[in-house]
Write a protein that holds these residues in place. Sequence first.
Motif, PDB file in Angstrom:
ATOM      1  N   VAL A   1       0.846  -1.369   0.074  1.00 18.78           N
ATOM      2  CA  VAL A   1      -0.047  -0.083   0.028  1.00 18.78           C
ATOM      3  C   VAL A   1       0.973   1.165  -0.022  1.00 18.78           C
ATOM      4  O   VAL A   1       1.707   1.352   0.879  1.00 18.78           O
ATOM      5  N   ILE A   2       0.530   1.890  -0.879  1.00 14.81           N
ATOM      6  CA  ILE A   2       1.174   3.265  -0.872  1.00 14.81           C
ATOM      7  C   ILE A   2       0.169   4.692  -0.625  1.00 14.81           C
ATOM      8  O   ILE A   2      -0.659   4.543  -1.298  1.00 14.81           O
ATOM      9  N   ILE A   3       0.275   5.550   0.329  1.00 13.96           N
ATOM     10  CA  ILE A   3      -0.506   6.402   0.953  1.00 13.96           C
ATOM     11  C   ILE A   3       0.171   7.722   0.513  1.00 13.96           C
ATOM     12  O   ILE A   3       1.200   8.076   0.540  1.00 13.96           O
ATOM     13  N   VAL A   4      -1.064   8.614  -0.299  1.00 12.11           N
ATOM     14  CA  VAL A   4      -0.414   9.847  -0.740  1.00 12.11           C
ATOM     15  C   VAL A   4      -1.485  10.769  -0.324  1.00 12.11           C
ATOM     16  O   VAL A   4      -2.905  10.532  -0.431  1.00 12.11           O
ATOM     17  N   GLY A   5      -0.950  11.950   0.305  1.00 16.23           N
ATOM     18  CA  GLY A   5      -1.956  13.128   0.873  1.00 16.23           C
ATOM     19  C   GLY A   5      -1.405  14.324   0.413  1.00 16.23           C
ATOM     20  O   GLY A   5      -0.279  14.656   0.236  1.00 16.23           O
ATOM     21  N   TYR A   6      -2.187  15.238   0.156  1.00 13.66           N
ATOM     22  CA  TYR A   6      -2.358  16.508  -0.126  1.00 13.66           C
ATOM     23  C   TYR A   6      -2.760  17.535   0.766  1.00 13.66           C
ATOM     24  O   TYR A   6      -4.079  17.305   1.226  1.00 13.66           O
ATOM     25  N   SER A   7      -2.069  18.536   1.207  1.00 10.03           N
ATOM     26  CA  SER A   7      -2.777  19.585   2.349  1.00 10.03           C
ATOM     27  C   SER A   7      -3.117  18.921   3.308  1.00 10.03           C
ATOM     28  O   SER A   7      -2.438  18.065   3.903  1.00 10.03           O
ATOM     29  N   ILE A   8      -4.471  19.234   3.870  1.00 11.33           N
ATOM     30  CA  ILE A   8      -4.942  18.359   4.990  1.00 11.33           C
ATOM     31  C   ILE A   8      -5.068  16.984   4.799  1.00 11.33           C
ATOM     32  O   ILE A   8      -4.916  16.145   5.714  1.00 11.33           O
ATOM     33  N   GLY A   9      -4.790  16.489   3.571  1.00  7.66           N
ATOM     34  CA  GLY A   9      -4.830  14.990   3.256  1.00  7.66           C
ATOM     35  C   GLY A   9      -3.506  14.621   3.748  1.00  7.66           C
ATOM     36  O   GLY A   9      -3.551  13.330   3.623  1.00  7.66           O
ATOM     37  N   THR A  10      -2.578  15.160   3.821  1.00  6.94           N
ATOM     38  CA  THR A  10      -1.391  14.928   4.353  1.00  6.94           C
ATOM     39  C   THR A  10      -1.391  14.555   6.004  1.00  6.94           C
ATOM     40  O   THR A  10      -0.842  13.674   6.331  1.00  6.94           O
ATOM     41  N   GLY A  11      -2.287  15.307   6.592  1.00  6.19           N
ATOM     42  CA  GLY A  11      -2.569  14.881   7.900  1.00  6.19           C
ATOM     43  C   GLY A  11      -3.494  13.639   8.010  1.00  6.19           C
ATOM     44  O   GLY A  11      -3.124  12.772   9.054  1.00  6.19           O
ATOM     45  N   VAL A  12      -4.342  13.259   7.323  1.00  7.31           N
ATOM     46  CA  VAL A  12      -5.041  12.091   7.187  1.00  7.31           C
ATOM     47  C   VAL A  12      -4.287  11.025   6.801  1.00  7.31           C
ATOM     48  O   VAL A  12      -4.123   9.740   7.380  1.00  7.31           O
ATOM     49  N   ALA A  13      -3.357  10.916   5.695  1.00  6.00           N
ATOM     50  CA  ALA A  13      -2.267  10.175   5.417  1.00  6.00           C
ATOM     51  C   ALA A  13      -1.434   9.505   6.537  1.00  6.00           C
ATOM     52  O   ALA A  13      -1.279   8.494   6.757  1.00  6.00           O
ATOM     53  N   CYS A  14      -0.840  10.560   7.452  1.00  5.80           N
ATOM     54  CA  CYS A  14      -0.084  10.169   8.404  1.00  5.80           C
ATOM     55  C   CYS A  14      -0.744   9.393   9.526  1.00  5.80           C
ATOM     56  O   CYS A  14      -0.255   8.696  10.253  1.00  5.80           O
ATOM     57  N   GLN A  15      -1.963   9.881   9.807  1.00  2.00           N
ATOM     58  CA  GLN A  15      -2.686   9.105  10.717  1.00  2.00           C
ATOM     59  C   GLN A  15      -3.256   7.711   9.995  1.00  2.00           C
ATOM     60  O   GLN A  15      -3.145   6.658  11.089  1.00  2.00           O
ATOM     61  N   VAL A  16      -3.377   7.440   8.951  1.00  2.69           N
ATOM     62  CA  VAL A  16      -3.798   6.203   8.492  1.00  2.69           C
ATOM     63  C   VAL A  16      -2.561   5.360   8.614  1.00  2.69           C
ATOM     64  O   VAL A  16      -2.565   4.297   8.892  1.00  2.69           O
ATOM     65  N   ALA A  17      -1.330   5.979   7.894  1.00  2.00           N
ATOM     66  CA  ALA A  17      -0.213   5.097   8.052  1.00  2.00           C
ATOM     67  C   ALA A  17       0.323   4.692   9.274  1.00  2.00           C
ATOM     68  O   ALA A  17       0.811   3.638   9.412  1.00  2.00           O
ATOM     69  N   SER A  18      -0.035   5.713  10.335  1.00  7.04           N
ATOM     70  CA  SER A  18       0.633   5.132  11.606  1.00  7.04           C
ATOM     71  C   SER A  18      -0.322   4.245  12.512  1.00  7.04           C
ATOM     72  O   SER A  18       0.063   3.782  13.574  1.00  7.04           O
ATOM     73  N   ALA A  19      -1.647   3.999  11.872  1.00  5.52           N
ATOM     74  CA  ALA A  19      -2.727   3.206  12.722  1.00  5.52           C
ATOM     75  C   ALA A  19      -2.035   1.825  13.018  1.00  5.52           C
ATOM     76  O   ALA A  19      -2.564   1.290  13.876  1.00  5.52           O
ATOM     77  N   GLY A  20      -1.384   1.247  12.013  1.00  7.75           N
ATOM     78  CA  GLY A  20      -0.687   0.101  12.228  1.00  7.75           C
ATOM     79  C   GLY A  20      -1.706  -1.056  11.652  1.00  7.75           C
ATOM     80  O   GLY A  20      -1.282  -2.260  11.612  1.00  7.75           O
ATOM     81  N   SER A  21      -2.974  -0.759  11.403  1.00 10.06           N
ATOM     82  CA  SER A  21      -3.902  -1.988  10.816  1.00 10.06           C
ATOM     83  C   SER A  21      -3.669  -2.275   9.391  1.00 10.06           C
ATOM     84  O   SER A  21      -4.010  -3.311   8.945  1.00 10.06           O
ATOM     85  N   VAL A  22      -3.041  -1.186   8.718  1.00  6.86           N
ATOM     86  CA  VAL A  22      -2.588  -1.637   7.408  1.00  6.86           C
ATOM     87  C   VAL A  22      -1.077  -1.099   7.251  1.00  6.86           C
ATOM     88  O   VAL A  22      -0.741  -0.127   7.552  1.00  6.86           O
ATOM     89  N   ALA A  23      -0.244  -2.228   6.781  1.00  7.45           N
ATOM     90  CA  ALA A  23       0.863  -1.847   6.410  1.00  7.45           C
ATOM     91  C   ALA A  23       1.222  -1.239   5.430  1.00  7.45           C
ATOM     92  O   ALA A  23       0.994  -1.391   4.132  1.00  7.45           O
TER      93      ALA A  23
END
Length: 286
Positions: free
Chosen positions: A151-173
């Motif tokens: 999985v590659i996670i990409v965020g733009y603007s406020i989406g970078t905040g979402v992306a960081c939270q999703v990536a760090s959640a641990g349930s998805v590598a």
Amino acid sequence: MKKLCKIVLIPVLTVPFSLLLLVTAFWLVCTAMGCSPVNRLVYPGSLHAMPDEVCGHEQQHITLPAPDGTPLAGWFFNRGAGKPLVMMFGGNNMNVGAFTDIAAADTARSYLLLNYRGYGNSKGTPNQKDIVQDALHALELKQEELGNPPVIIVGYSIGTGVACQVASAGSVATAKLILICPFDSLTSVATGFVPLLPHLLLSDSYDSVGAVSSLYCPISILRAQFDEVIAPKHTDRLIERITKARITKVREQNPAVFTFPAGHNNIFSAPGFNETLRQQMELRPL
């Protein structure tokens, strides 16, 4: 955004009285109308939701229920098993369907684009907790459907905040994290515009600095040289935190940073941006 009971000692004259009156009036009017005034500021795209139909790519358009049953809408470009899966998160004033052309042009990867609650054809009210949980739920569904690809996670603007939270959640590598016009935290950025008040009013902090501390995956940052929304210091703080957190964790200590001669809202049209974005989506072993 809704926590008003926190006690904070405010130095006299730190915030102009006229500004306090304006914010208070805005708060009272919005409350009287039955809406969250802070939600209107943080998630303006939910107030004039552009319908998904405007973005095209009807064959890839999907709807799926959130964990609590709220209907969500977006796009899924299925490239088949064995191909990486990219999930992209947009800005706070856009339909994520703006990324469909990027997804359509890239046949090397599958793409999952899901509108935040209240955006596009997605129902509900946007907030950090639900947005992150919705993304994790959708990712897990599509990962299972595709046979658990990277999985590659990409965020733009406020989406970078979402992306960081999703990536760090641990349930998805997460195999790679790409941040476009990122910031350290939403609270920090908002404080630069209105001192002190964000600490009183914001409940959605999107603390990217805190989230990246637990990440081991490669991180790429694409920033705008003339960003008029995210002051350079907020991106610099995030880069500094990533660098410090990774010194003893991974061989590739520093994030890959690319700067483009553009503003916050036109970085996607900057020379070389699309080529760099696609190159950064390539997965290489650490």
